[in-house]
Each structure stands twice: as C-alpha cells, then as structure tokens.
Enzyme design. Structure first.
Site, mmCIF file in Angstrom:
data_model
loop_
_atom_site.group_PDB
_atom_site.id
_atom_site.type_symbol
_atom_site.label_atom_id
_atom_site.label_comp_id
_atom_site.label_asym_id
_atom_site.label_seq_id
_atom_site.Cartn_x
_atom_site.Cartn_y
_atom_site.Cartn_z
ATOM 1 N N LYS A 170 0.564 -0.985 -0.010
ATOM 2 C CA LYS A 170 -0.164 0.384 -0.216
ATOM 3 C C LYS A 170 1.191 0.957 -0.086
ATOM 4 C CE LYS A 170 -3.443 2.881 2.671
ATOM 5 N NZ LYS A 170 -4.571 2.856 4.381
ATOM 6 N N GLU A 229 -9.951 12.370 12.188
ATOM 7 C CA GLU A 229 -8.986 11.062 12.758
ATOM 8 C C GLU A 229 -8.225 10.934 13.883
ATOM 9 O OE1 GLU A 229 -6.165 7.583 11.146
ATOM 10 O OE2 GLU A 229 -6.822 8.912 9.850
ATOM 11 N N GLU A 273 -7.602 -2.253 2.986
ATOM 12 C CA GLU A 273 -6.649 -0.869 3.372
ATOM 13 C C GLU A 273 -7.178 -0.650 4.686
ATOM 14 O OE1 GLU A 273 -6.911 3.597 2.080
ATOM 15 O OE2 GLU A 273 -7.523 1.664 0.609
ATOM 16 N N GLU A 409 -11.179 10.138 -5.411
ATOM 17 C CA GLU A 409 -11.361 10.224 -3.881
ATOM 18 C C GLU A 409 -10.415 12.058 -3.650
ATOM 19 O OE1 GLU A 409 -9.400 7.318 0.064
ATOM 20 O OE2 GLU A 409 -10.433 6.885 -1.949
#
Length: 431
Positions: A170, A229, A273, A409
């Site tokens: 990733k 977050e 992910e 995105e």
C-alpha cells in the site's frame, strides 16, 4: 474510554481527569458552550487552536520552545526533548506545563511545539445550523492543482506497477491545490467554517514559521484544518487510537448515500486497506500496553463529505511514564497516511509525489507534563499565509485501485476545505 472533560483555568500542579490542569467546579453546560464560542472568536493568527468533539482549547504566547534536534531526522528524541522542556517549565513555576503544536510527516522539517503562556479550555462548540455561512476569501481567486490530475493518475499507475513487481502492499499518494487570493485570507472565519461543518472531528490552527526560501519580512504561515481522525489519546493509563482507512464520498441523495455506505462496508479493497492499518497500529501499541482491545471489524463513521471505515482501539499502559507523544510517534506514520511496508512506501512517496508534504499527514495536538494528551492526524488541511492556501488530499493505493477512482477520492476529500472556503467544487481551476 478516554474521558474528555470540560475544564478551564490555570491552577498550578493540579491534576484533572484528562491530566492537563486543575479542574474547578464545572460551569453549567450553556456557560461552557458560550465559552467555547468565545475561544473561537478570540482566535488570532499565531495562536494555537484545537477542538475535539468534547473540548475546545485556545493557547497563546510562547513561554518555551521545544528545540530542534538538528541532523537529518528532527523526530529523533522528540518525546525526550518535550519532556525536558515541560520539566524545566514546571521548575520555573510556569503553571501550564503543556506542549502544543504540530509534528511533520517526516524528520526532514522540524516539529513546531511550544509551551504557551496561557491556555483556555471549554467544552464542545455548538453552532446554529441555520445561520448563514460567510466566506473567508474575497471574490477574486485562482486555483492551481499540483500535480495536474493526469500526472496524479500516472503516479497511481506507477504505484500499482511497483506493487505488481515487488513487496509494496500500500502507498498513500497525495496531491495539492494552490489557492491564490486578491484579498487577505480571513483565518478566523475559515476556522469557524471548518468547526461548524465538522463538529465530530478535530479542528485546528497551528502557527508555522515562514518557508526557508521566503523573502525577509514574510508573514507567518498557519496550518489549519478539520481532521476526522484521532491518532492517539492518553489519559492516565488509558489509551485510545481511532484509525480510519477505506473511504467513500458522500452523496446529496439520501438513498444513494446509504448505498455508498453499504458498499464501503462490504468492499474487499477497502476492508483490506483498513485491515493493514489496524494491524500496524495494534503492533505499534502492544509493546506499551498491558491490555489492548482491537475490534474484529470496522464500523462506519461519516463527515459532511466522506464515509470512512473506523476502528476504536483501546488499551491500558504498562508504565505511566509513557507519554501521549511517545505513543503518537511509535505509530507515526501509520499505513493510513504512508503505506505498507512503511520504509518502502515512504521511499515511493518521495519518488512519485512532486512536493514535500511538510506537516500534512503529520500529527497535531498537545501533551502535558503528566504525559496525557491528544493527537489528531493532520489531514483535511491547508497551509495558509496572507494571500495563499495550499490544500492537501490523498488516497490509499492498494491492489484493486484504479487511477480514476483514486483521483475522484482526492477530489472528494478536498471538499472539506473547499466548502469551508465557500468555493465548492465548481471553482475555476487554472492550468
């Protein structure tokens, strides 16, 4: 669960539930809401502002600065340097031994952490949703993407090729959007708009030094944003991390919006992910924790613009000397903002992205002399000076990603800042 108390004051050496400063008798809820609103109104460029879903903080002035380590990695030994400055501040009879500020994505630039002269705290901010929103920009502005969309998609394709040919699993690739304005940017209004639109996130503003190549006398920079977050919070021996990974853009149509949320919860690509990130966060925290509770699967959380897969990881520390900043740096950068394996992903980012991230995808927050603190991931943000803003957005590239979907995105993630700036998605972009 980490307590998030409503406190304000400057009582010396008193310990509150969240471990910051003394807690006098709590004002009534309406008084706390009014105080939180006042702290937001009182913000000026150069101050530190940090609001969580339950607490609002405004810090001003500089009592002490955490020194840079020098060398090639500014993050090396940072928790120890912060602890030394906090201890020295307390010995100097400073009654607010708290370090606040921003930590960069990597050690190529210095962390910006200070012990402020004053700190005011209140409960959460509450807004009138029906009140009209004001733009922090004038009517004249230009937008310029860096890199161009086509070049970003080419970078995604390059990352996918690296995954096919080697051990990279990733990598998070980001892009920026440069906004130039004729009138000065109203940072207080921008901060207000961000907080109003993101009541369940972490709204922040951090003073930054001018760029190294800036002209003499250039004004200060500000790191400003509203992150969804939480990287980590510590209160006493209790630890909470809330990583987000796997995202989908919201839809204005309620039926389609719920369909997108449902697809996200069952998407093999996004679940993979998310699992990579959760495994890495748990692995980073386990050496410090006596117990660690990791959910078996993610839940859904939403912002005004995005759906995210979320996992709340909670633990109990083995040793009370382990600070919130120590935990934050042990986890940083998570695969949610860098990739996996970390070193290989970081190398790929340096090769593909046409700019250095600076404080984007770093962490912003505070740590007190007892080690308690709260650190949010520095996303949905911009670096601002008097007439410019540099917005950032990124997407996690894994096997199964497509350049077109990852570009979309990033465009959806830009919306947090664009809507707060009053620009929307149809603003004219200059090539």
């Amino acid at each position: 669960m980490i307590p998030d108390t409503k406190i304000i004051g400057r009582q010396k050496d008193a310990r509150s539930v969240d471990g910051v400063v003394g807690a006098p008798a709590l004002p009534q809820e309406q008084e706390q809401e009014a105080l939180a609103a006042r702290l937001l109104r009182d913000y000026d460029a150069g101050a530190f502002f940090f609001a969580s879903p339950r607490r609002t903080m405004l810090a001003r002035g500089v009592f002490a600065t955490v020194p840079d380590a020098g060398g090639t990695n500014s993050l090396e030994g940072l928790p120890e340097r912060v602890a030394a400055v906090l201890d020295a501040s307390r010995e100097a009879a400073h009654d607010i031994p708290v370090a606040v500020g921003a930590v960069p994505f990597d050690g190529k630039v210095a962390a910006q952490l200070v012990v402020p002269m004053t700190i005011q705290r209140a409960g959460p901010m509450v807004f009138d949703a029906s009140a009209p929103s004001q733009s922090p920009l004038g009517s004249r502005y230009t937008l310029r993407p860096v890199p161009e969309p086509a070049a970003y998609m080419q970078g995604v394709a390059e990352a996918l090729k690296l995954m096919q040919e080697g051990p990279l699993r990733k990598v998070v690739l980001s892009r920026s959007l440069h906004v130039d304005t004729a009138a000065p940017v109203d940072l207080r209004q921008l901060l207000h708009n961000l907080a109003r639109r993101n009541p369940h996130g972490y709204t922040f503003a951090v003073d930054l030094p001018p760029h190294a190549d800036a002209a003499p006398g250039s004004g200060r920079r500000t790191l400003i944003g509203a992150s969804p977050e939480l990287l980590v919070a510590r209160s006493g021996l209790q630890v909470l991390a809330n990583p987000l990974a796997g995202s989908a853009a919201r839809s204005p149509d309620p039926v389609e919006d719920q369909a997108r949320a449902a697809r996200l919860m069952t998407s093999p690509k996004d679940l993979h992910e998310h699992a990579v990130v959760i495994d890495a966060v748990a692995e980073a925290l386990r050496p410090f924790c006596k117990t660690l509770d990791v959910p078996r699967g993610p839940s859904l959380v939403s912002t005004q613009t995005m759906w995210h897969l979320s996992s709340r990881i909670q633990g109990e520390l083995k040793d009370p000397s382990i600070t919130s900043l120590t935990l934050a740096l042990a986890m940083h950068p998570t695969p949610a903002v860098c990739g996996h394996p970390t070193a290989l992903a970081h190398e790929s980012i340096g090769r593909i992205e046409p700019f250095h991230r600076g404080y984007y995808t770093g962490t912003v927050g505070w740590c007190d002399a007892n080690g308690d603190g709260q650190w949010a991931v520095t996303i949905r943000c911009a670096e601002a000076d008097e007439h410019t803003l540099r917005l950032f957005a990124g997407a996690g590239i894994v096997v199964g990603s497509t350049p077109e979907a990852e570009l979309a995105e990033t465009e959806a993630k830009f919306r947090t800042m664009l809507l707060a700036m009053g620009l929307g998605l149809n603003a004219e972009v200059q090539p």
